[in-house]
Design a protein around this motif. Structure first.
Motif: not given
Length: 576
Positions: A231-236, A239-242, A350-361, A373-380
């Protein structure tokens, strides 16, 4: 404990209809010289059936000869307002997605008639989000009678204490209470009173808050985040441009000739998985380097090099040193992170958020996939803007990317079945090798890391050709080897190497579609693969799921008692 069923009301809870009705009551009331009907008579009517509403109006507006005429005008004007616009309440979609990730059935129990409910939910593309919908004209008695909730329970075969009800109105809360179902109230127009506080187990401000309550009732594990990844992949992707805009803007400031990615651990492996895609679609050289190699020696960057540091956790001490080294070289210290508010931000320009959501455990699972996925979207996006690729190519890749979340889920399930079939072999914990070419080499690196850090047994990754030039000489039938097909130029070679290894150890497995590998030793990739360089996004769950299941089965989560001394000598994280 999590509920086995969650039941939603509609008006005022999911849909912001009550505010529109309040507007209608106020407007019509003023025509008749009555002020504030929306905060008086209307609030008494919320959640009531037609006959009850008529009785309330007759009593409240008894000074008029025909109060029913006022009610009729309210209904007509309210319908007009609702045809103009209905808004979804804050947090609804996020909550529905989160519940879906937990595989909890969802139902609707509303006092509104079925035709109106269908029209409204369909219009907002919500009708198909629910497993069962029961409306006011389909039961004999309306809320606050518990019949509608009892009927929903019977449909699912769930006991009252195993379900939750989400309600906004007094009568809805009372109906849930009388049905003995735990209820969360999210007040809409009328605030909770003492009665509602007694009849609910929580009163919150919005549907977003229900997610927090659910999280407190679940045992979060590695598997939780593996299951959240699609689901996180789909959301990102949507929202690829943003989400890529900050990094794309930095990259497009000049004509960079190469890209340096400074990372360690799973971030290093994720960058290695994405490296071939970056090289192909940005048409540039890509260097993935560990922070200390960069700090100590390999730091001869030029103005033609675009450089950034990656830290999923936002706490890595070696990433701090890499950021400091960049500053000493008079370069902007750019940090790509999954936790943009954590410690490393104070060391970056400069800090860039790659939008991974929450992962704490647990160990990084969702985080590495979202980085890739973020690097792939950035490349596209960058490749399209730099004219490295045409719009048609961009569209084709996006189309395949939109299939990736489902592929990830399918591979998860295939891996679970594989694990059950080979439970003995998978839990033997003998030395294990992971080998591959191109993007599959990155998968091998992460597979070895994930298995080693969770199961605590020797795991090593190699580029496949490197492996057969010496490291293979130690092979015995006791070893386990994973051969990861890149499904492109290295495919025939990796299958030949698989056959060679399999002649030594029967515990040789391949992730492939090659007919030369029998089904007993293969995890198949049941998709049409247009761009093999996207494979890491949906192949990594093989080793994530296996690592979790093996470690859970054998309870290998804890380190050796002597390991407590390790951090006395070297620190890898800041104080989290």
């Amino acid at each position: 404990m999590l509920p086995k069923l969650i039941i939603f009301d509609v008006d005022g809870l999911m849909l912001d209809t009550e505010a529109r009705w309040q507007e209608a009551w106020d407007s019509v009331g003023k025509r008749y010289g009555v002020q504030d009907l929306g905060n008086t008579t209307f609030l008494k009517c919320v959640g009531r059936n037609g006959k009850e509403v008529e009785d309330i109006v007759k009593n409240d507006l008894r000074q008029f000869a025909h109060p029913e005429k006022i009610l009729q005008e309210v209904r007509e004007y309210g319908d007009e307002l609702l045809k103009e616009r209905i808004d979804i309440k804050k947090g609804l979609m996020e909550l529905l997605r989160f519940i879906q990730s937990l595989s909890i059935p969802v139902a609707v129990a509303t006092a509104t008639d079925k035709d109106t409910t269908y029209q409204r939910l369909s219009r907002l593309q919500l009708w198909d989000q629910f497993d069962y919908i029961l409306c006011g004209n389909e039961v004999h008695l309306r809320k606050p009678h518990p019949e509608i909730y009892e009927t929903v329970l019977n449909y699912f075969g769930v006991n009252p204490q195993e379900a939750w009800v989400l309600e906004d109105s007094y009568v809805g809360v009372e109906a849930a209470y009388r049905a003995h179902i735990p209820c969360i109230m999210i007040p809409d127009l009328a605030p909770a009173q003492e009665k509602q506080k007694r009849e609910t187990f929580a009163i919150v401000d919005s549907l977003i808050d229900v997610i927090d309550i659910l999280k407190k009732n679940i045992q979060v594990t590695m598997m939780t985040y593996i299951q959240e990844t699609p689901q996180q992949m789909k959301d990102n992707i949507i929202n690829i441009e943003e989400i890529t805009k900050p990094l794309v803007q930095l990259y497009l400031q000049k004509e960079y000739q190469s890209l340096w990615i400074i990372a360690c651990g799973s971030s290093f492996n994720g960058a290695q998985c994405a490296k071939p895609f970056l090289m192909k679609y940005l048409n540039c050289d890509v260097k993935v380097i560990s922070p200390m190699s960069f700090v100590y020696f390999e730091n001869q960057i030029t103005e033609d090099d675009f450089v950034f540091v990656v830290s999923q956790s936002g706490h890595s001490t070696n990433c701090i040193q890499a950021l400091q080294k960049l500053k000493s070289l008079h370069r902007e210290a750019v940090l790509i992170t999954g936790q943009k508010n954590d410690d490393l931000k104070s060391y970056a320009d400069i800090v860039v958020d790659y939008h991974m959501g929450i992962e704490t455990v647990g160990y990084v699972t969702k985080g590495i996939v979202m980085l890739m996925e973020y690097l792939i979207l950035f490349a596209l996006v960058s490749g399209l803007k730099k004219h490295c690729i045409h719009q048609e190519v961009y569209d084709e890749i996006i189309k395949e990317l939109l299939e990736v979340p489902e592929r990830h889920q399918i591979i998860q399930e295939e891996t679970k079945q594989f694990y059950q079939k080979y439970l003995y072999e998978m839990t033997s914990l003998n030395p294990t090798f992971f080998i591959g070419f191109i993007q599959s080499y990155g998968i091998a690196l992460e597979g070895a890391l994930k298995m080693a850090e969770t199961t605590k047994h020797p795991c090593m990754a190699y580029e496949a050709e490197e492996f057969i030039h010496g490291f293979n000489l130690q092979l015995t039938p006791a070893y386990t080897v994973w051969c990861i097909d890149d499904c492109s130029q290295g495919s025939s070679r990796i299958i030949s190497i698989y056959q060679a290894i399999q002649s030594v150890t029967p515990r040789t497995y391949a992730i492939t579609n090659s007919p030369l590998v029998d089904d007993e030793h293969a995890i198949r990739i049941p998709f049409h693969i247009h761009e093999p360089l996207l494979m890491p996004l949906y192949i990594l769950p093989v080793f994530q799921v296996l690592s979790y299941q093996i470690s859970e089965e054998l309870q290998t989560w804890n380190t050796h008692p002597r390991f407590s001394k390790f951090n006395d000598y070297v620190q890898t994280k800041t104080n989290e």
